[in-house]
Design an enzyme around this catalytic site. Structure first.
Site, PDB file in Angstrom:
ATOM      1  N   GLU A 143      41.026  12.885   9.825  1.00  0.00           N
ATOM      2  CA  GLU A 143      41.103  14.339   9.681  1.00  0.00           C
ATOM      3  C   GLU A 143      39.785  14.928  10.182  1.00  0.00           C
ATOM      4  O   GLU A 143      38.709  14.483   9.761  1.00  0.00           O
ATOM      5  CB  GLU A 143      41.304  14.693   8.203  1.00  0.00           C
ATOM      6  N   GLU A 227      41.217  27.422   2.520  1.00  0.00           N
ATOM      7  CA  GLU A 227      41.523  26.643   1.323  1.00  0.00           C
ATOM      8  C   GLU A 227      40.902  27.335   0.117  1.00  0.00           C
ATOM      9  O   GLU A 227      39.695  27.201  -0.112  1.00  0.00           O
ATOM     10  CB  GLU A 227      40.953  25.222   1.431  1.00  0.00           C
TER      11      GLU A 227
END
Ligand SMILES: *[C@@H]1O[C@H](CO)[C@@H](O)[C@H](O)[C@H]1NC(C)=O
Length: 246
Positions: A143, A227
């Site tokens: 990621e 987020e």
């Protein structure tokens, strides 16, 4: 189930509807509310909402074309201050089977703002790669995150490897594991509201300094969003997100 659906629709009805809302291409209040068009997709993606004691989030697609998407998301979350509640994002749909080595550029730009920054949240790109080109797109072997903002003292996974210069900017690089997935997070020292870069340069850096295997890893997703941990109510607005894979 029915109760939560009723709850969501009453929230939607309670929010102030303006003339602007009528032009919106989509209102996404379901947990994984989804829209796609023009090679992009937007997801409300409230994956971590169970760690909240209360709160809600809806995401809106404001306009789109083949050269970019305008969208925003409004949220308020309480409880679980170290847990991510969601990743509302816009993804550039990725053609299947492209290794990072076979991609010459990942040019992208984003202009964003937060109405209330007294929150714990990030603003970040998120890209997953995997050796298996058919890997699920919700995770990968690797990621790559690019944190354009780190608000309210939240932290990426892993530990800091110090500062690096990539795509003409200084970043603190964090490396750690999320289960079996290796996570690289490039964190800006202060918010970058208008960002434009070739993300291939970040992969080049990882290949030369972290042994990232560009020849065998396939790009799965190319997202940018936010987020939230806690705070709000606040609205994250993306005036324009564009990304191209060449
Ligand atoms: C969005 O950004 C792209 C890339 O810079 C640009 O081509 C496009 O015109 C922009 N769209 C809007 C509506 O500003």
């Amino acid at each position: 189930m029915q109760l939560s659906l009723l709850f969501l629709s009453s929230l939607a009805a309670a929010s102030p509807l303006t003339a602007l809302d009528k032009r919106q291409q989509a209102t996404l209040c379901e947990r994984y509310g989804y829209w796609s068009g023009n090679g992009y997709e937007v997801n409300n993606n409230n994956w971590g909402k169970d760690s909240a004691t209360s709160g809600q989030q809806c995401t809106y697609v404001d306009s789109s074309s083949g050269s970019g998407v305008a969208w925003h998301t409004t949220w308020k979350w309480e409880g679980g201050q170290n847990n991510v509640k969601s990743y509302a994002n816009c993804n550039r749909q990725v053609p299947k089977g492209r290794t990072i080595a076979s991609i010459s550029s990942l040019q992208t730009s984003i202009s964003w703002s937060y109405s209330n920054t007294n929150i714990r949240a990030n603003v970040a790109y998120d890209l997953f790669t995997a050796a298996d080109p058919n890997h699920a797109t919700s995770s990968g072997d690797y990621e790559l995150m690019i944190w354009l903002a780190r608000l309210g003292g939240v932290y990426p996974i892993g530990s800091s490897q110090g500062h690096v210069n990539v795509a003409g900017r200084d970043w603190e690089l964090w490396v750690g594991m999320n289960g079996a997935m290796r996570v690289y997070s490039f964190v800006a020292s202060s918010p970058i509201n208008d960002f434009s870069a070739d993300v291939k340069q970040f992969f080049n850096h990882l290949e030369s300094s972290q042994n990232f295997p560009s020849n065998s890893q396939h790009l799965l997703i190319f997202q940018a969003g936010t987020e939230p941990f806690t705070g709000g109510e606040t609205t994250f607005t993306v005036r324009n997100y564009s990304a191209n894979i060449a």
